[in-house]
Design a protein around this motif. Structure first.
Motif, PDB file in Angstrom:
ATOM      1  N   VAL A 152       0.851  -1.190   0.000  1.00 57.29           N
ATOM      2  CA  VAL A 152       0.000   0.000   0.000  1.00 57.29           C
ATOM      3  C   VAL A 152       0.890   1.244   0.000  1.00 57.29           C
ATOM      4  CG1 VAL A 152      -1.689   1.307   1.334  1.00 57.29           C
ATOM      5  CG2 VAL A 152      -1.937  -1.153   1.096  1.00 57.29           C
ATOM      6  N   TYR A 153       0.444   2.245  -0.726  1.00 57.82           N
ATOM      7  CA  TYR A 153       1.209   3.488  -0.849  1.00 57.82           C
ATOM      8  C   TYR A 153       1.044   4.349   0.391  1.00 57.82           C
ATOM      9  CZ  TYR A 153       2.604   8.063  -2.706  1.00 57.82           C
ATOM     10  OH  TYR A 153       3.202   9.278  -2.904  1.00 57.82           O
ATOM     11  N   ARG A 161       4.534   0.021   1.279  1.00 53.64           N
ATOM     12  CA  ARG A 161       4.807  -0.842   2.421  1.00 53.64           C
ATOM     13  C   ARG A 161       3.926  -2.089   2.349  1.00 53.64           C
ATOM     14  NH1 ARG A 161       0.941  -0.436   6.429  1.00 53.64           N
ATOM     15  NH2 ARG A 161      -0.558   1.276   6.201  1.00 53.64           N
ATOM     16  N   VAL A 162       4.472  -3.201   2.811  1.00 50.91           N
ATOM     17  CA  VAL A 162       3.762  -4.479   2.775  1.00 50.91           C
ATOM     18  C   VAL A 162       2.740  -4.518   3.908  1.00 50.91           C
ATOM     19  CG1 VAL A 162       3.995  -6.976   2.968  1.00 50.91           C
ATOM     20  CG2 VAL A 162       5.730  -5.655   1.751  1.00 50.91           C
ATOM     21  N   ALA A 209       9.797  -7.296  -5.728  1.00 50.98           N
ATOM     22  CA  ALA A 209       8.695  -6.478  -5.240  1.00 50.98           C
ATOM     23  C   ALA A 209       9.087  -5.623  -4.059  1.00 50.98           C
ATOM     24  CB  ALA A 209       7.527  -7.384  -4.869  1.00 50.98           C
ATOM     25  N   ALA A 210       9.830  -6.181  -3.118  1.00 49.55           N
ATOM     26  CA  ALA A 210      10.137  -5.436  -1.905  1.00 49.55           C
ATOM     27  C   ALA A 210      11.635  -5.247  -1.723  1.00 49.55           C
ATOM     28  CB  ALA A 210       9.556  -6.162  -0.702  1.00 49.55           C
ATOM     29  N   GLY A 211      12.453  -5.545  -2.678  1.00 56.03           N
ATOM     30  CA  GLY A 211      13.895  -5.392  -2.535  1.00 56.03           C
ATOM     31  C   GLY A 211      14.559  -5.259  -3.879  1.00 56.03           C
ATOM     32  N   ILE A 236      -2.882   3.238  -5.629  1.00 57.35           N
ATOM     33  CA  ILE A 236      -2.760   3.314  -4.170  1.00 57.35           C
ATOM     34  C   ILE A 236      -2.028   2.092  -3.616  1.00 57.35           C
ATOM     35  CG2 ILE A 236      -4.811   4.743  -3.859  1.00 57.35           C
ATOM     36  CD1 ILE A 236      -6.375   2.279  -3.139  1.00 57.35           C
ATOM     37  N   GLY A 237      -1.558   1.193  -4.485  1.00 52.02           N
ATOM     38  CA  GLY A 237      -0.830   0.029  -4.008  1.00 52.02           C
ATOM     39  C   GLY A 237      -0.488  -0.912  -5.142  1.00 52.02           C
ATOM     40  N   VAL A 238       0.026  -2.102  -4.795  1.00 47.03           N
ATOM     41  CA  VAL A 238       0.453  -3.097  -5.781  1.00 47.03           C
ATOM     42  C   VAL A 238       0.209  -4.494  -5.212  1.00 47.03           C
ATOM     43  CG1 VAL A 238       2.370  -3.966  -7.191  1.00 47.03           C
ATOM     44  CG2 VAL A 238       2.259  -1.544  -6.621  1.00 47.03           C
TER      45      VAL A 238
END
Length: 518
Positions: A152-153, A161-162, A209-211, A236-238
């Motif tokens: 989410v943004y 952030r997850v 996705a996160a790194g 607003i997110g992914v």
């Protein structure tokens, strides 16, 4: 099949399959003798039991049919083998087609069930983390992903952030700046586009996705968009999915499904942000967004329906939640199934019942023999839900059979169904054959059959939102005016007739749309 062909041809039948250097018996009694398959044309051969004929199956590479040994002439064996090979090829093609249809129906049911499950999740909770974790699990199971996350943004920090994940480690949980050039998720967010690649692309597309380090064999990143009423969608997110089980790449169907889910999650994320200040208003806004998103996902667009014939459709939702639905189902053999329905009341309950009804009805229509059987099975599936919600559903489902020039239908209390003949003939109402589903218990659903003139008759189905529309003086639009417009434009295309009806309705109406119009 081989027994019937043996009786037809008067000789022994055997099917063989060439797989590399090996020959495998597909059917029949191979005994201890195995032929040598060579070339691409039919030819005579000698077997331990006498002369026979080998014929390749048309359009089935590597598969051969053996006729004989028998006492007939070579020319007779060759002619019979060619005929038998053609029949075998048609049977195998039909079997493959049935298997593909069964797989497609099973896949669609699984996807619709996922959409229904997610809407239930989003409808009963406003806690984003709780809903997101369940959605991650459900989505990754359906598409076969070992690792998944929803990000989410955070506008204040400029980061993704997850909020929920599956199969992640510590590095995957770190926030990702939206301007990170090495992050696929950040790029999908910035460009508002679906990004997907498999192991063959990994070297050319670093990042995860996160790194920054890519560790999976396949990857799918879908932006979560939210469209405020009257405004353009914004990210607003992914949603991220990786490490697909069994295969290296996510299919186009997976991308479409996850994109549909992302649109629903978008409304939920926005709802969670509004809860702190305006809980009641946020919940109502989310219900509206979810219901409309669900209708967009489940109701087939007009661009697809035209493949089934001359069909026009428009579903104009009201500001409040509603339960109108429709579908057009090609059934093969010049037959097309058509349905329209309306769940009583408004609100999220009506939207969920609509979603369940259309997903179940579309599958049932392809698996039962008559329209009345389809509605009876549908009542079995949704009857308890209707009773709990104290709601009912009017629905008509019919099959236009152009080959037999008939229209077979079952009508569960839906009064707005007509056949309009050409030449100014009087519209013929398709009367109810049962009460609305959920309104009466232990009532048998009947069916009816009426003549259908191909190229002349027009099937006109609509919901009460059209005829209940009122003008500035409070007068109803009514069936008579609607059918009059249809009759005047009978020679136009179906889409053109729908356009004329809504043009006349807009000219008549005063004020806001009070009910869904389909």
């Amino acid at each position: 099949m081989l027994a019937a062909l043996t009786q037809l041809t008067g000789g022994a039948i055997q099917l063989w399959r060439r797989e590399g250097d090996r020959v495998r018996a597909l059917a029949g009694e191979p005994g201890a003798w195995w032929p040598t398959l060579h070339g691409e044309n039919g030819h005579a051969l000698e077997t331990p039991g006498g002369p026979a004929w080998l014929e390749p199956l048309p359009a089935v590479p590597g598969t051969w049919l053996q006729l004989g040994p028998d006492e007939t002439s070579e020319a007779t064996r060759a002619a019979r083998a060619r005929a038998a090979a053609a029949v075998c090829a048609d049977a195998l093609a039909y079997e493959r087609e049935i298997a593909m249809m069964a797989a497609e129906i099973a896949t669609r049911y699984e996807e619709i069930d996922l959409l229904y499950t997610i809407n239930e999740i989003l409808g009963r909770t406003v806690r984003l983390e709780e809903a997101a974790q369940t959605i991650v699990r459900e989505v990754s199971d359906v598409v076969g992903a070992r690792r998944a996350s929803i990000m989410v943004y955070d506008e204040a920090a400029g980061e993704l952030r997850v909020v929920a994940g599956r199969g992640l480690d510590g590095a995957d949980l770190s926030p990702v700046p939206v301007n990170d050039a090495l992050s696929i998720a950040a790029r999908a967010f910035r460009e508002r586009t679906v990004l997907s690649f498999d192991s063959a692309d990994a070297a050319a597309r670093p990042g995860a996705a996160a790194g920054r380090s890519y560790r999976g064999q396949s990857f799918l990143s879908v932006p979560i968009l939210y469209a405020p009423p009257g405004d353009t969608p914004r990210p607003i997110g992914v949603i991220n999915l990786t490490d697909r089980l069994g295969q290296d790449a996510f299919t186009a169907g997976h991308k479409k499904l996850v994109t549909a889910i992302a649109s629903q999650i978008g409304a939920a994320i926005e709802n969670a942000r509004l809860v702190e200040g305006e809980r009641k208003q946020a919940r109502l806004s989310t219900e509206l967004a979810l219901a409309h998103n669900l209708q967009v996902v489940l109701l087939p667009p007009a661009s697809l329906l035209v493949k089934a014939g001359d069909i026009g459709v428009r579903c104009q939702p009201a500001e409040s939640l509603g339960g109108d639905f429709y579908d057009v189902i090609p059934l093969g053999g010049d037959a097309v199934g058509v349905m329209i329905g309306d769940v009583s009341g408004h609100g999220f309950a009506a939207a969920l019942l609509m979603a369940h009804a259309i997903s179940a009805a579309a599958l049932l229509a392809q698996s039962v023999e008559s329209p009345e059987d389809a509605l009876a099975r549908l009542l079995e599936l949704v009857g308890d839900e209707l009773a709990r919600a104290e709601m009912f559903m009017s629905i008509v489902y019919g099959v236009v059979d152009a080959r037999r020039s008939v229209f077979r239908y079952a009508n569960a209390g839906h009064p707005h169904a007509f056949i309009v003949p050409a030449g100014g003939g009087r519209p013929r109402r398709l009367h109810a054959t049962a009460p609305p589903l959920g309104l009466a218990e232990d009532r048998e659903i009947g069916g009816a059959t009426v003549p259908w003139s191909v190229g002349q008759d027009l099937l006109c189905l609509f919901t009460d939102g059209l005829i209940e529309t009122r003008d500035a003086e409070g007068r109803r639009y009514g069936e008579r005016r609607l059918l009059s417009v249809v009759g005047r434009h009978h020679a136009a295309s179906a889409a053109g007739i729908v356009e004329e009806v809504f043009r006349d309705l807009d000219a008549f109406a005063s004020g806001e749309v009070a009910d869904d119009r389909t």
